[in-house]
Design a protein around this motif. Structure first.
Motif, PDB file in Angstrom:
ATOM      1  N   GLU A 266       0.763  -1.242   0.073  1.00 23.36           N
ATOM      2  CA  GLU A 266       0.277  -0.221   0.291  1.00 23.36           C
ATOM      3  C   GLU A 266       1.183   1.513   0.516  1.00 23.36           C
ATOM      4  N   ARG A 267       0.600   2.083  -0.710  1.00 20.59           N
ATOM      5  CA  ARG A 267       1.542   3.690  -0.835  1.00 20.59           C
ATOM      6  C   ARG A 267       0.396   4.092   1.137  1.00 20.59           C
ATOM      7  N   VAL A 268       1.250   4.399   1.399  1.00 26.34           N
ATOM      8  CA  VAL A 268       1.516   5.457   2.499  1.00 26.34           C
ATOM      9  C   VAL A 268       2.291   6.714   2.457  1.00 26.34           C
ATOM     10  N   ALA A 269       1.432   7.705   2.999  1.00 27.80           N
ATOM     11  CA  ALA A 269       2.399   9.189   3.230  1.00 27.80           C
ATOM     12  C   ALA A 269       3.500   8.629   5.015  1.00 27.80           C
ATOM     13  N   ALA A 270       5.271   9.709   4.232  1.00 28.23           N
ATOM     14  CA  ALA A 270       5.716   9.350   5.323  1.00 28.23           C
ATOM     15  C   ALA A 270       6.053  10.604   5.571  1.00 28.23           C
ATOM     16  N   ARG A 271       6.405  10.674   7.194  1.00 25.13           N
ATOM     17  CA  ARG A 271       7.431  12.033   7.359  1.00 25.13           C
ATOM     18  C   ARG A 271       8.388  11.301   7.832  1.00 25.13           C
ATOM     19  N   GLY A 272       9.756  12.452   7.668  1.00 27.36           N
ATOM     20  CA  GLY A 272      11.157  12.004   8.143  1.00 27.36           C
ATOM     21  C   GLY A 272      12.271  12.613   7.250  1.00 27.36           C
ATOM     22  N   TYR A 273      13.563  11.953   7.594  1.00 25.59           N
ATOM     23  CA  TYR A 273      14.801  12.555   6.958  1.00 25.59           C
ATOM     24  C   TYR A 273      14.962  11.771   5.395  1.00 25.59           C
ATOM     25  N   TRP A 274      15.036  12.711   4.742  1.00 27.73           N
ATOM     26  CA  TRP A 274      14.976  12.473   3.293  1.00 27.73           C
ATOM     27  C   TRP A 274      16.035  12.980   2.688  1.00 27.73           C
ATOM     28  N   GLY A 275      17.020  13.233   3.735  1.00 27.35           N
ATOM     29  CA  GLY A 275      17.995  14.649   2.856  1.00 27.35           C
ATOM     30  C   GLY A 275      19.555  14.284   3.133  1.00 27.35           C
ATOM     31  N   ASP A 276      20.572  14.841   2.530  1.00 24.08           N
ATOM     32  CA  ASP A 276      21.815  14.156   2.569  1.00 24.08           C
ATOM     33  C   ASP A 276      22.552  13.295   3.919  1.00 24.08           C
ATOM     34  N   ILE A 277      22.838  12.244   3.758  1.00 22.66           N
ATOM     35  CA  ILE A 277      24.074  11.967   4.526  1.00 22.66           C
ATOM     36  C   ILE A 277      25.341  11.252   4.656  1.00 22.66           C
ATOM     37  N   ALA A 278      25.544  12.059   2.662  1.00 21.31           N
ATOM     38  CA  ALA A 278      26.886  11.347   2.506  1.00 21.31           C
ATOM     39  C   ALA A 278      27.993  12.867   2.321  1.00 21.31           C
ATOM     40  N   THR A 279      27.645  13.764   1.846  1.00 21.36           N
ATOM     41  CA  THR A 279      28.472  15.020   1.629  1.00 21.36           C
ATOM     42  C   THR A 279      28.605  15.667   3.292  1.00 21.36           C
ATOM     43  N   GLY A 280      27.674  16.423   3.653  1.00 17.75           N
ATOM     44  CA  GLY A 280      27.964  17.675   4.666  1.00 17.75           C
ATOM     45  C   GLY A 280      27.441  18.765   3.873  1.00 17.75           C
ATOM     46  N   PRO A 281      26.706  19.995   5.032  1.00 24.23           N
ATOM     47  CA  PRO A 281      26.808  21.474   5.006  1.00 24.23           C
ATOM     48  C   PRO A 281      27.991  21.836   4.580  1.00 24.23           C
ATOM     49  N   PHE A 282      29.640  20.484   4.837  1.00 21.90           N
ATOM     50  CA  PHE A 282      30.419  21.839   4.551  1.00 21.90           C
ATOM     51  C   PHE A 282      31.161  22.294   3.698  1.00 21.90           C
ATOM     52  N   VAL A 283      30.562  22.355   2.634  1.00 20.54           N
ATOM     53  CA  VAL A 283      31.208  22.247   1.237  1.00 20.54           C
ATOM     54  C   VAL A 283      30.351  24.137   1.321  1.00 20.54           C
ATOM     55  N   ALA A 284      29.847  24.511   1.120  1.00 28.77           N
ATOM     56  CA  ALA A 284      29.267  26.227   0.929  1.00 28.77           C
ATOM     57  C   ALA A 284      29.779  26.752   1.766  1.00 28.77           C
ATOM     58  N   PHE A 285      30.073  26.909   2.288  1.00 26.26           N
ATOM     59  CA  PHE A 285      30.608  27.847   3.606  1.00 26.26           C
ATOM     60  C   PHE A 285      32.179  27.902   3.135  1.00 26.26           C
ATOM     61  N   GLY A 286      32.559  25.794   3.763  1.00 34.37           N
ATOM     62  CA  GLY A 286      33.339  25.776   4.599  1.00 34.37           C
ATOM     63  C   GLY A 286      34.896  25.731   4.197  1.00 34.37           C
ATOM     64  N   ILE A 287      34.948  25.260   2.665  1.00 32.45           N
ATOM     65  CA  ILE A 287      36.167  25.671   1.866  1.00 32.45           C
ATOM     66  C   ILE A 287      36.699  26.332   1.297  1.00 32.45           C
ATOM     67  N   GLU A 288      36.113  27.528   1.441  1.00 37.10           N
ATOM     68  CA  GLU A 288      36.615  28.689   0.282  1.00 37.10           C
ATOM     69  C   GLU A 288      36.707  29.663   1.269  1.00 37.10           C
ATOM     70  N   ALA A 289      37.758  31.082   1.639  1.00 39.18           N
ATOM     71  CA  ALA A 289      37.995  32.361   2.301  1.00 39.18           C
ATOM     72  C   ALA A 289      38.322  32.664   1.820  1.00 39.18           C
ATOM     73  N   GLY A 307      34.157  23.229   9.481  1.00 40.27           N
ATOM     74  CA  GLY A 307      33.989  24.111  10.413  1.00 40.27           C
ATOM     75  C   GLY A 307      34.352  25.563  11.402  1.00 40.27           C
ATOM     76  N   GLU A 308      35.069  25.468  10.728  1.00 39.03           N
ATOM     77  CA  GLU A 308      35.912  27.215  11.537  1.00 39.03           C
ATOM     78  C   GLU A 308      35.306  27.647  10.364  1.00 39.03           C
ATOM     79  N   ILE A 309      36.296  27.070   9.429  1.00 43.58           N
ATOM     80  CA  ILE A 309      36.169  27.856   8.483  1.00 43.58           C
ATOM     81  C   ILE A 309      34.702  28.795   7.340  1.00 43.58           C
ATOM     82  N   THR A 310      33.697  28.046   8.470  1.00 43.48           N
ATOM     83  CA  THR A 310      32.084  28.295   8.037  1.00 43.48           C
ATOM     84  C   THR A 310      31.541  29.235   8.982  1.00 43.48           C
ATOM     85  N   ARG A 311      32.048  28.891  10.082  1.00 43.74           N
ATOM     86  CA  ARG A 311      31.727  30.513  11.246  1.00 43.74           C
ATOM     87  C   ARG A 311      32.320  31.556  11.015  1.00 43.74           C
ATOM     88  N   HIS A 312      33.437  31.383  10.732  1.00 40.63           N
ATOM     89  CA  HIS A 312      34.188  32.576  10.184  1.00 40.63           C
ATOM     90  C   HIS A 312      33.544  33.135   9.123  1.00 40.63           C
TER      91      HIS A 312
END
Length: 528
Positions: A266-289, A307-312
């Motif tokens: 049967e088709r059922v609706a589920a709420r869950g976490y369907w996002g990224d579990i492989a790369t992480g949010p470090f690339v957007a602000f954390g690898i260049e400065a 993490g420190e570069i992202t915060r900065h």
């Protein structure tokens, strides 16, 4: 396809953060480059940008933070996302970034931003802020006049009434409409995703994490991501641990989304976490400065973590944004220091230096049917998960001489080098078929592919944006194409977390950016 070694699909079916460093979109536009003079800027007093799948607003925040370094011009960002949870996160994160500095200090804003943006669990004070802000936004969505007064930079008028109702429901879920952690048990949901992703390798997950980091992300240019922070995020979903680890215990509801699964036939609706579990949010602000001292190495090891570069970087973006927004606006028009007289919505918004316009879901192939969007945009940005939408229809919305920037799949750890090459070749084919030609790269060629739309023979003028008074996509009677969501083979169909429905046919998967396993519909409905 799920195998004993796992699904091999760690990015999931919903994007919560980008897979490329933040860009200054003004530097990518044809009218004003980094070395352009004031005369060139005055030739194009407005910049209209169409973004498909930008997800987290990193490009917009960096563009606005850098705006003080350029001649003043109005910036219009038109956003097209694949689900309403992404729209709601844009609203929440921008309202946080633009919060009055007298109400919330810079350090508190930057730390709150990082936790809401990239952590699966929040500290209690941050969770309280999310609930309060979501409740406020839920009240503003159904009241356009009040929304225009309190958030004049936000435009939801193009969304359909059904989408606005669903958007309000998402915000009410965030505000605590369903009490208790069991409404979104992110710890159990995260572990279920990891088990499905790794399969028989689950017990060796620390080794798998270290391999993916050192042999893939480091080799592709993300050497500053530290083993400890990456392993912690892979295990718990907490990327930025700014306090003691015991302080992070409240589920981050902004990462919840809905999905239809097959359970016992049967088709059922589920709420869950369907996002990224492989790369992480470090690339957007954390690898260049901009500050190169943050990227220095000693004995072959980076002196700062991602993490420190992202915060900065996030702190600097918020500082520049606060310095540019109010003081410069008042310098340009001293009368703005005093309350403006009552007037129409357009009159009240005319003094805003930028605006975020959210377009209906699945409307990418219908935009060119509206005269106000034909040849309007000087810049088109396409995320790697939305590349399949690139075609002549979108090209018709780009002005002659306009630019196209396409995000590559460079930091998708599940793709092998030959798959990355095939993806880059496919991007070139789609861009060429849409009428774009490659141009000299202004940054790392492996991260973004850059193209331009040729001008007609004899044209010598920069592309101009049409009047802001053009009708919105949601006005009048939309075309049938705009009413139905366009195919998105890169990800499964994602319903709003509070409006997942039974009986909706899911959309096909794409090998370029896979969902929660090729046979993800066979998973148990976690978080139902």
């Amino acid at each position: 396809m799920t195998t004993p070694a796992g699904s091999g699909a760690g990015f999931g079916s919903v994007s919560w953060w980008g897979l490329s460093p933040a860009l200054d979109l003004q530097a990518e536009s044809p009218a004003v480059h980094a070395d352009a003079d004031a005369d060139a800027a005055r030739a194009a007093p407005e910049l209209d940008v169409l973004l498909l799948g930008s997800v987290d607003g990193r490009h917009l925040l960096r563009t606005l933070a850098r705006a003080a370094r350029r001649p003043r011009r109005r910036l219009n960002f038109y956003m097209l996302e694949h689900n309403l949870e992404a729209v709601a996160r844009h609203m929440l994160l921008f309202s946080l970034a633009l919060e009055d500095p007298e109400k919330m200090g810079l350090q508190e804003r930057s730390e709150t931003f990082l936790e809401v943006w990239g952590n699966s669990r929040l500290r209690a004070p941050v969770a309280a802020f999310v609930r309060a802000q979501a409740a406020r936004l839920a009240l503003l969505v159904p009241e356009p006049d009040r929304l225009a007064r309190e958030l004049p930079w936000l435009r939801l008028c193009a969304l359909k009434f059904r989408e606005r109702d669903q958007l309000e429901a998402v915000l009410r879920f965030w505000s605590g409409g369903e009490r208790g952690p069991e409404a979104f048990p992110v710890g159990r949901l995260w572990d279920a995703r990891v088990r499905h992703y790794l399969g028989s390798r689950y017990d060796a997950r620390r080794g798998v994490s270290d391999w993916d980091l050192r042999m893939k992300l480091h080799d592709r240019g993300a050497q500053v991501i530290h083993t400890q922070e990456f392993g912690r995020w892979r295990d718990t979903g907490v990327a930025f641990e700014l306090r003691d680890s015991s302080a992070y215990h409240v589920p981050n509801r902004t990462l919840a989304s809905g999905r239809l699964l097959t359970h016992r036939g049967e088709r059922v609706a589920a709420r869950g976490y369907w996002g990224d579990i492989a790369t992480g949010p470090f690339v957007a602000f954390g690898i260049e400065a901009d500050d190169q001292s943050l990227l220095q190495t000693r004995n072959g090891q980076p002196v700062k973590t991602a993490g420190e570069i992202t915060r900065h970087n996030v702190t600097e973006v918020l500082r520049e944004l606060a310095a540019w927004g109010r003081p410069r606006a008042s310098q340009g028009n001293p009368q703005q220091e005093h309350p403006e007289p009552a007037g129409s919505t357009e009159q009240r918004m005319s003094g805003e230096p930028f605006a975020l316009h959210f377009l209906p879901l699945g409307s990418a192939h219908a935009l060119h049917h509206k005269g106000c969007y034909q040849g309007r945009f000087q810049l088109l940005y396409v995320a790697c998960g939305m590349v399949h939408l690139l075609g002549p229809e979108l090209a018709a919305c780009v002005a002659p001489g306009g630019n196209l920037v396409v995000e590559s799949a460079r930091f998708l750890v599940d793709l092998r080098p030959e798959q990355l090459q095939a993806f880059a070749a496919r991007v070139g084919e789609l861009a060429g078929a849409a009428g774009f030609t490659p141009r000299a790269p202004a940054g790392p060629a492996e991260t973004f592919a850059r193209f331009t739309k040729p001008r007609p023979a004899g044209s010598e003028h920069q592309p101009q944006s049409p009047s802001l008074g053009a009708p919105s996509l949601g006005g009048g009677s939309p075309s049938p194409d705009a009413a139905a969501p366009s195919p998105r083979p890169d990800r499964a169909h994602s319903e709003p977390a509070s409006h997942a429905r039974v009986g909706t046919r899911p959309e096909p998967q794409s090998p370029s950016r896979t969902s929660n396993g090729g046979s993800g519909d066979q998973e148990p409905p976690e978080g139902l």
